[in-house]
Write an enzyme that holds these catalytic residues in place. Structure first.
Site, PDB file in Angstrom:
ATOM      1  N   HIS A   1       0.847  -1.193   0.000  1.00 26.82           N
ATOM      2  CA  HIS A   1       0.000   0.000   0.000  1.00 26.82           C
ATOM      3  C   HIS A   1       0.887   1.250   0.000  1.00 26.82           C
ATOM      4  O   HIS A   1       1.951   1.258   0.626  1.00 26.82           O
ATOM      5  CB  HIS A   1      -0.916  -0.009   1.231  1.00 26.82           C
ATOM      6  CG  HIS A   1      -1.958   1.067   1.163  1.00 26.82           C
ATOM      7  ND1 HIS A   1      -1.687   2.374   1.478  1.00 26.82           N
ATOM      8  CD2 HIS A   1      -3.262   1.030   0.780  1.00 26.82           C
ATOM      9  CE1 HIS A   1      -2.783   3.108   1.293  1.00 26.82           C
ATOM     10  NE2 HIS A   1      -3.755   2.301   0.877  1.00 26.82           N
TER      11      HIS A   1
ATOM     12  N   GLU B   1      -3.742   1.335  -7.519  1.00 25.35           N
ATOM     13  CA  GLU B   1      -4.130   2.530  -6.761  1.00 25.35           C
ATOM     14  C   GLU B   1      -3.190   3.680  -7.131  1.00 25.35           C
ATOM     15  O   GLU B   1      -2.072   3.770  -6.587  1.00 25.35           O
ATOM     16  CB  GLU B   1      -4.027   2.281  -5.246  1.00 25.35           C
ATOM     17  CG  GLU B   1      -5.071   1.350  -4.704  1.00 25.35           C
ATOM     18  CD  GLU B   1      -5.379   1.599  -3.214  1.00 25.35           C
ATOM     19  OE1 GLU B   1      -6.509   1.329  -2.819  1.00 25.35           O
ATOM     20  OE2 GLU B   1      -4.497   2.081  -2.465  1.00 25.35           O
TER      21      GLU B   1
HETATM   22  P1  PGA Z   1      -9.478   5.988  -0.291  1.00 23.33           P
HETATM   23  O1  PGA Z   1      -8.304   5.000   0.132  1.00 23.33           O
HETATM   24  O2  PGA Z   1     -10.600   5.150  -0.846  1.00 23.33           O
HETATM   25  O3  PGA Z   1      -9.838   6.714   0.938  1.00 23.33           O
HETATM   26  O4  PGA Z   1      -8.893   6.903  -1.353  1.00 23.33           O
HETATM   27  C1  PGA Z   1      -7.970   3.871  -0.638  1.00 23.33           C
HETATM   28  C2  PGA Z   1      -6.813   3.148  -0.015  1.00 23.33           C
HETATM   29  O5  PGA Z   1      -5.993   3.804   0.658  1.00 23.33           O
HETATM   30  O6  PGA Z   1      -6.664   1.934  -0.181  1.00 23.33           O
END
Ligand code: PGA
Length: 278
Positions: free
Chosen positions: A112, A182
């Site tokens: 992450h 992401e």
């Molecule tokens: P968010 O976070 O949906 O608040 O943007 C996603 C994540 O950190 O996995």
């Protein structure tokens, strides 16, 4: 190209379209009763979901009680947000992948952006991923560029993260992990803007091509790839419908029972419609 389970119907193997919705609770909530009530609020919805699997990645301190609680609920899994590789007992304050496995945790987030920002290098991400797999945990490998400039360099950034994270992972094992894209610029309360489904689709398409080359034949198509970054009840349909993903990784919205409930309903609806049109 989706989270699939083989279901035997009249001796026929039918692949049912499924979405995986993962909540990343991060360092929330503060107290166990609030964590239990968040889990409980979703347990009313999950039995009605035929084509959506729900996984909440919760803080370590809540893992044991929430795993026990989730055993009473259908279609609801509890996972972890991180752990360290190896067996060294001299790691004050840490939790190992082995401990998660022994506790009965099934999934763990790896790579992450918030962990990378806290010091997880590509090598550390690789070590965590491999150790998780050795313990038969399913790692959810998160990749994504920090910035999007005018060039396509973000595709290379993501490829390099995949190269590093999957170093020494056997071809056949590529089927045993989950991927998440992401883009860091779209994640969390400091997000610059939302990623469009089209922008997401480009990277996810590249990731499928990459995984196809890296794994056994058909791995790209089979891979479960999630999208994460400011997902909510308004934009989830676009990602599930148009971006070629198999689910979403939800941060802030996963803490709001009403919002995540709506998101689960949208996911069920998209999966049902997709199957009807096949
Ligand atoms: P968010 O976070 O949906 O608040 O943007 C996603 C994540 O950190 O996995």
């Amino acid at each position: 190209m989706c989270y699939t389970y083989g279901v035997i119907h009249l001796a026929q193997l039918i692949m049912t379209k499924r979405f995986l919705i993962v909540g990343n609770w991060k360092m929330n909530p503060l107290e166990l009763p609030d964590a239990e009530s968040l889990l409980h609020s979703l347990s009313n919805i999950t039995p009605s979901l035929m084509q959506v699997t729900v996984l909440s990645c919760v803080p370590h301190v809540f893992l044991a009680p929430l795993l026990a609680q989730a055993r009473n609920y259908s279609n609801y899994h509890v996972g972890a947000q991180d752990a360290i590789p190896g067996d060294t007992a001299s790691a004050t304050g840490s939790t190992s992948m082995g401990m998660l496995a022994a506790l009965g945790v099934s999934h763990v987030l790896v790579g992450h952006s918030e962990r990378r920002a806290a010091g997880d290098t590509d090598e550390i991400v690789n070590a965590k991923l491999r150790d998780a797999m050795e313990r038969e945990l399913v790692p959810i490998l998160i990749v994504g560029e920090e910035e999007r400039g005018k060039t396509k360099s973000y595709l290379n950034t993501v490829k390099k993260q995949l190269d590093a994270a999957l170093d020494k992972v056997a071809k056949k094992d590529i089927d045993n992990l989950i991927f998440a894209y992401e883009p860091v610029w779209a994640v969390g309360s400091k997000a610059k803007r939302e990623c469009t489904p089209l922008e997401c689709a480009e990277v996810v398409g590249m990731m499928r091509d990459y995984i196809e080359k890296r794994g056994l034949k058909g791995a790209g198509e089979r891979a479960t790839i999630l999208f994460g970054g400011s997902t909510d009840d308004k934009n989830i349909r676009g990602y599930l419908d148009e971006a070629g993903v198999d689910g979403v990784l939800v941060g802030r919205a996963s803490l709001d029972p009403r919002m995540i409930g709506l998101m689960l309903r949208v996911a069920e609806d998209v999966a049902t419609q997709a199957e009807a049109s096949e």
